[in-house]
Design a protein around this motif. Structure first.
Motif: not given
Length: 430
Positions: A249-252, A372-380
């Motif tokens: 995975y990328p560092e960031e 685990s590191r967060l990449i993105d989040k959303c809601s539906y």
């Protein structure tokens, strides 16, 4: 009687291939290349033979349907591990990569080379442009010895490989480019972990543009090799286990991908999916993603409903998203392609893709790491749809702008596409 027949078959097999050895190093290569490879063509190949062309002119060439990518394998009976030499030639019409590489299984406990097995194999290409010796125990792979990067920068490598395992469990392998006059001894290592086999074979990992680019020829197995009780060179210790294909995975990771579309209430002839967008100008490679669905339980607390690891069917392949491009993850790629009339290139089928349900929920895409590191989040939420319908079955939620934060609910609207969604391509509202 069964044992007798198996030994008889093996004896005939060894006699056949022994009669057609690889050329001596000082022979003219031009003459060798013009010779027909009857021995390889006449071997009792089994497995996915419909994905290969086998004849005396070419040997064994991958000839899979060009519209598909994936894996393909064929095998020949072989019950020996110790006191055995394997030799073969290989020609690739491309420079190998993590998406296009081959393995020659020297020994395998299963004739299904795409599944879990115990055995040894030589890998041609991968992350490095080299030849390497591996041991496989079930799903685990251990690098035993790594050779020189003799295919680096070569878009049409032609080479020969020779591997021996003596009676004491010393493995030695050599390589020779077609342009070289002699074999180069790569490494010697001692490994006695696996001592039985049912077959040898060829295993290819390929994209659709390389579905005819692998050729193996002059395949030969022989016994009665010389045993060296005390090798002149100190054998290597098995190298630290590595995965030859999966990237790091990328560092960031925050923001390297973002949610761009969610189909959580699919039509009866459709399928649920999530779509991810790459907002950068470089291709993003990740080995796997973790998808979490959770709900708000009030009092500033949440409850996780599902946690699923999303990865390619072949765990050795990464998930890649081109610059400013889209990928769609779903349980049924064929359903989306048929329903939404989209290209299969941007659809990835995930066998364990979770049911999203119609419950108002949050989604988080994360790395599959110990921490685990967060990449993105959303809601539906049903209220996020822009139409006045009471239910929006078969209509996805799309972002108005893929560049804006996924957590901004006002950036989400009902898809205006006539099929109800745009999986794997630009949104209807952009």
């Amino acid at each position: 009687m069964k044992i007798y027949k198996a030994l008889l078959l093996l004896s005939l097999f060894m006699t056949l291939i022994y009669s057609c050895s690889l050329p001596a190093d000082d022979e003219e290569k031009e003459t060798y290349l013009e010779e027909e490879d009857n021995a390889t063509a006449e071997l009792p190949w089994e497995g996915e033979t419909d994905k290969f062309t086998i004849n005396a002119k070419e040997g064994v060439r991958l000839d899979a349907p060009q519209e598909n990518g994936g894996t393909a394998f064929i095998t020949i009976p072989s019950t020996t591990v110790r006191n055995t030499r394997w030799e073969f030639g290989v020609h690739l019409t491309f420079n190998p990569s993590s998406k296009n590489y081959a393995r020659f299984y020297l020994a395998s406990s299963s004739n299904i080379l795409s599944g879990n097995l115990n055995g040894y194999y030589v890998q041609i290409g991968g992350v490095k442009d080299n030849v390497a010796l591996y041991r496989q125990n079930g799903e685990q792979r251990k690098l035993l010895a790594s050779g020189r990067e003799l295919m680096k920068g070569n878009n049409s490598p032609r080479l020969y490989i020779k591997v021996e395992c003596d009676n004491n469990g010393y493995w030695t392998f050599w390589t020779r480019l077609e342009s070289e006059n002699e074999y180069t001894k790569e490494k010697q290592v001692k490994d006695t972990d696996i001592q039985s086999s049912v077959c040898s074979g060829i295993y290819c990992v390929y994209t659709k543009t390389r579905s005819q680019g692998f050729t193996f020829h002059h395949v030969q197995l022989t016994n009665n090799i010389e045993t060296t009780p005390n090798p002149d060179d100190t054998p290597d210790k098995p190298e630290t286990p590595v995965d030859p294909v999966l990237p790091d995975y990328p560092e960031e990771v925050r923001g390297i991908l973002s949610f761009n579309e969610v189909m959580y209430d699919n039509a009866t002839d459709g399928a649920e999916y999530i779509e991810l967008y790459n907002p950068s100008g470089i291709t993003v490679f990740v080995p796997a993603l973790k998808l979490i669905r959770y709900v708000d339980t009030g009092s500033n607390s949440t409850e996780t409903k599902t946690t699923v690891i999303l990865q390619q069917p072949d765990g050795n392949q990464e998930i890649s998203i081109p610059p400013y491009g889209y990928i769609c993850l779903t349980k049924s790629a064929a359903t989306l392609i048929r329903k939404h009339k989209v290209s299969k290139e941007t659809i990835i089928e995930i066998s364990n893709f979770p049911k999203l349900t119609n419950e108002d929920s949050y989604l988080a895409i994360m790395t599959n790491e110990e921490k685990s590191r967060l990449i993105d989040k959303c809601s539906y939420f049903e209220s996020m749809h822009s139409s006045s319908n009471k239910r929006h079955q078969g209509i996805s939620l799309e972002k108005l702008s893929p560049e804006l934060p996924s957590s901004t609910r006002k950036n989400w609207h009902s898809s205006k596409d006539s099929t109800g969604g745009t999986p794997g391509k630009i949104n209807s509202r952009e």
